[in-house]
Design a protein around this motif. Structure first.
Motif, PDB file in Angstrom:
ATOM      1  N   UNK A  60       0.840  -1.186   0.000  1.00 12.90           N
ATOM      2  CA  UNK A  60       0.000   0.000   0.000  1.00 12.90           C
ATOM      3  C   UNK A  60       0.878   1.240   0.000  1.00 12.90           C
ATOM      4  N   UNK A  61       0.294   2.352  -0.384  1.00 10.91           N
ATOM      5  CA  UNK A  61       1.035   3.605  -0.348  1.00 10.91           C
ATOM      6  C   UNK A  61       0.741   4.300   0.975  1.00 10.91           C
ATOM      7  N   UNK A  62       1.812   4.767   1.588  1.00 12.87           N
ATOM      8  CA  UNK A  62       1.696   5.499   2.841  1.00 12.87           C
ATOM      9  C   UNK A  62       2.354   6.860   2.671  1.00 12.87           C
ATOM     10  N   UNK A  63       1.954   7.801   3.488  1.00 16.45           N
ATOM     11  CA  UNK A  63       2.491   9.150   3.407  1.00 16.45           C
ATOM     12  C   UNK A  63       3.753   9.268   4.261  1.00 16.45           C
ATOM     13  N   UNK A  64       4.788   9.861   3.685  1.00 19.48           N
ATOM     14  CA  UNK A  64       6.020  10.118   4.430  1.00 19.48           C
ATOM     15  C   UNK A  64       5.862  11.432   5.193  1.00 19.48           C
ATOM     16  N   UNK A  65       6.745  11.719   6.132  1.00 19.54           N
ATOM     17  CA  UNK A  65       6.680  13.000   6.838  1.00 19.54           C
ATOM     18  C   UNK A  65       6.779  14.212   5.897  1.00 19.54           C
ATOM     19  N   UNK A  66       7.367  14.002   4.714  1.00 21.90           N
ATOM     20  CA  UNK A  66       7.490  15.086   3.741  1.00 21.90           C
ATOM     21  C   UNK A  66       6.273  15.167   2.816  1.00 21.90           C
ATOM     22  N   UNK A  67       5.272  14.324   3.041  1.00 17.74           N
ATOM     23  CA  UNK A  67       4.046  14.374   2.258  1.00 17.74           C
ATOM     24  C   UNK A  67       4.059  13.580   0.971  1.00 17.74           C
ATOM     25  N   UNK A  68       5.095  12.779   0.755  1.00 20.00           N
ATOM     26  CA  UNK A  68       5.155  11.944  -0.444  1.00 20.00           C
ATOM     27  C   UNK A  68       4.496  10.594  -0.142  1.00 20.00           C
ATOM     28  N   UNK A  69       3.990   9.957  -1.196  1.00 22.02           N
ATOM     29  CA  UNK A  69       3.377   8.637  -1.058  1.00 22.02           C
ATOM     30  C   UNK A  69       4.356   7.584  -1.557  1.00 22.02           C
ATOM     31  N   UNK A  70       4.686   6.642  -0.684  1.00 19.14           N
ATOM     32  CA  UNK A  70       5.616   5.582  -1.054  1.00 19.14           C
ATOM     33  C   UNK A  70       5.003   4.217  -0.748  1.00 19.14           C
ATOM     34  N   UNK A  71       5.514   3.192  -1.432  1.00 17.84           N
ATOM     35  CA  UNK A  71       5.023   1.835  -1.195  1.00 17.84           C
ATOM     36  C   UNK A  71       5.545   1.294   0.132  1.00 17.84           C
ATOM     37  N   UNK A  72       4.670   0.579   0.823  1.00 18.44           N
ATOM     38  CA  UNK A  72       5.025  -0.067   2.082  1.00 18.44           C
ATOM     39  C   UNK A  72       4.250  -1.370   2.178  1.00 18.44           C
ATOM     40  N   UNK A  73       4.739  -2.254   3.020  1.00 20.85           N
ATOM     41  CA  UNK A  73       4.088  -3.544   3.195  1.00 20.85           C
ATOM     42  C   UNK A  73       2.992  -3.442   4.243  1.00 20.85           C
ATOM     43  N   UNK A  74       1.813  -3.895   3.883  1.00 24.59           N
ATOM     44  CA  UNK A  74       0.703  -3.970   4.836  1.00 24.59           C
ATOM     45  C   UNK A  74       0.804  -5.325   5.508  1.00 24.59           C
ATOM     46  N   UNK A  75       1.084  -5.333   6.785  1.00 25.20           N
ATOM     47  CA  UNK A  75       1.290  -6.593   7.490  1.00 25.20           C
ATOM     48  C   UNK A  75       0.060  -6.953   8.300  1.00 25.20           C
ATOM     49  N   UNK A  76      -0.343  -8.205   8.168  1.00 27.63           N
ATOM     50  CA  UNK A  76      -1.460  -8.746   8.953  1.00 27.63           C
ATOM     51  C   UNK A  76      -2.727  -7.918   8.825  1.00 27.63           C
ATOM     52  N   UNK A  77      -3.030  -7.489   7.614  1.00 22.59           N
ATOM     53  CA  UNK A  77      -4.227  -6.683   7.429  1.00 22.59           C
ATOM     54  C   UNK A  77      -5.446  -7.596   7.394  1.00 22.59           C
ATOM     55  N   UNK A  78      -6.419  -7.297   8.213  1.00 25.23           N
ATOM     56  CA  UNK A  78      -7.639  -8.075   8.269  1.00 25.23           C
ATOM     57  C   UNK A  78      -8.533  -7.484   9.337  1.00 25.23           C
ATOM     58  N   UNK A  79      -9.691  -8.063   9.540  1.00 24.39           N
ATOM     59  CA  UNK A  79     -10.627  -7.520  10.515  1.00 24.39           C
ATOM     60  C   UNK A  79     -10.066  -7.559  11.935  1.00 24.39           C
ATOM     61  N   UNK A  80      -9.325  -8.610  12.267  1.00 25.58           N
ATOM     62  CA  UNK A  80      -8.859  -8.768  13.638  1.00 25.58           C
ATOM     63  C   UNK A  80      -7.433  -8.289  13.847  1.00 25.58           C
ATOM     64  N   UNK A  81      -6.630  -8.294  12.800  1.00 30.09           N
ATOM     65  CA  UNK A  81      -5.222  -7.943  12.933  1.00 30.09           C
ATOM     66  C   UNK A  81      -4.901  -6.724  12.080  1.00 30.09           C
ATOM     67  N   UNK A  82      -5.278  -5.549  12.541  1.00 27.28           N
ATOM     68  CA  UNK A  82      -5.055  -4.318  11.794  1.00 27.28           C
ATOM     69  C   UNK A  82      -3.761  -3.686  12.297  1.00 27.28           C
ATOM     70  N   UNK A  83      -2.803  -3.436  11.384  1.00 33.97           N
ATOM     71  CA  UNK A  83      -1.526  -2.885  11.821  1.00 33.97           C
ATOM     72  C   UNK A  83      -1.673  -1.484  12.419  1.00 33.97           C
ATOM     73  N   UNK A  84      -0.764  -1.172  13.317  1.00 36.54           N
ATOM     74  CA  UNK A  84      -0.780   0.130  13.992  1.00 36.54           C
ATOM     75  C   UNK A  84      -0.705   1.279  12.995  1.00 36.54           C
ATOM     76  N   UNK A  85       0.070   1.095  11.935  1.00 36.22           N
ATOM     77  CA  UNK A  85       0.212   2.148  10.926  1.00 36.22           C
ATOM     78  C   UNK A  85      -1.148   2.458  10.305  1.00 36.22           C
ATOM     79  N   UNK A  86      -1.928   1.410  10.019  1.00 35.79           N
ATOM     80  CA  UNK A  86      -3.245   1.593   9.413  1.00 35.79           C
ATOM     81  C   UNK A  86      -4.179   2.306  10.386  1.00 35.79           C
ATOM     82  N   UNK A  87      -4.154   1.904  11.642  1.00 34.71           N
ATOM     83  CA  UNK A  87      -4.990   2.565  12.646  1.00 34.71           C
ATOM     84  C   UNK A  87      -4.623   4.038  12.765  1.00 34.71           C
TER      85      UNK A  87
END
Length: 160
Positions: A60-87
């Motif tokens: 998925x693309x996530x925002x960097x502190x400089x406002x750019x969108x870069x690719x990152x790995x979404x780990x354990x994405x699902x209803x029960x295991x939502x990564x802290x970054x996503x939250x």
């Protein structure tokens, strides 16, 4: 003599491992950059192949502190295991969630809709037919009105 008709799985696995290694070391904003990086490592790939890998690997693309969108790995994405970054993306970016029939409209801070939309896509909720993100608004289409209500509740729950 029996021929081996199996698909070369190891080449795909090697390529996908290389993709993960690349995005952990370098800020990759575009698929074309990823293609070049893979070519530099000796992989012969097309942008279509990289696009399929990205989808299959749930990057998925996530925002960097400089406002750019870069690719990152979404780990354990699902209803029960939502990564802290996503939250964090949900809680820091979403302003409101409203249902209109079988559509959910999510308002975000300016410039955040793309990242939030990508995060929603990464959840792979079966109720969602598709998402469309602008600068500060995401439209989520579901099959049924009830599905839209469920999606709106889930998103609201992830915001808190």
């Amino acid at each position: 003599m029996k021929e081996n008709l199996q698909e070369p799985v190891t080449a795909k696995q090697d390529r996908q491992k290389a993709i993960l290694d690349i995005i952990q070391v370098k800020p990759i904003e575009k698929q074309s950059q990823l293609v070049k990086e893979l070519e530099n490592l000796g992989f012969q790939v097309t942008q279509a192949t990289v696009s399929r890998d990205i989808k299959e690997m749930r990057l998925m693309k996530v925002t960097t502190p400089l406002g750019k969108y870069i690719y990152a790995q979404a780990q354990n994405v699902g209803d029960d295991l939502v990564p802290k970054r996503l939250l964090r993306i949900f809680s820091e970016s979403i302003l409101s969630v409203q249902q209109a029939e079988n559509i959910v409209v999510v308002k975000t801070f300016s410039g955040s809709a793309s990242a939030v939309g990508e995060a929603i896509d990464g959840l792979m909720w079966p109720e969602i037919v598709g998402t469309l993100a602008g600068d500060n608004t995401i439209m989520i289409v579901t099959r049924h009105t009830q599905d839209a209500g469920n999606v709106a509740e889930k998103i609201t729950g992830l915001m808190s």
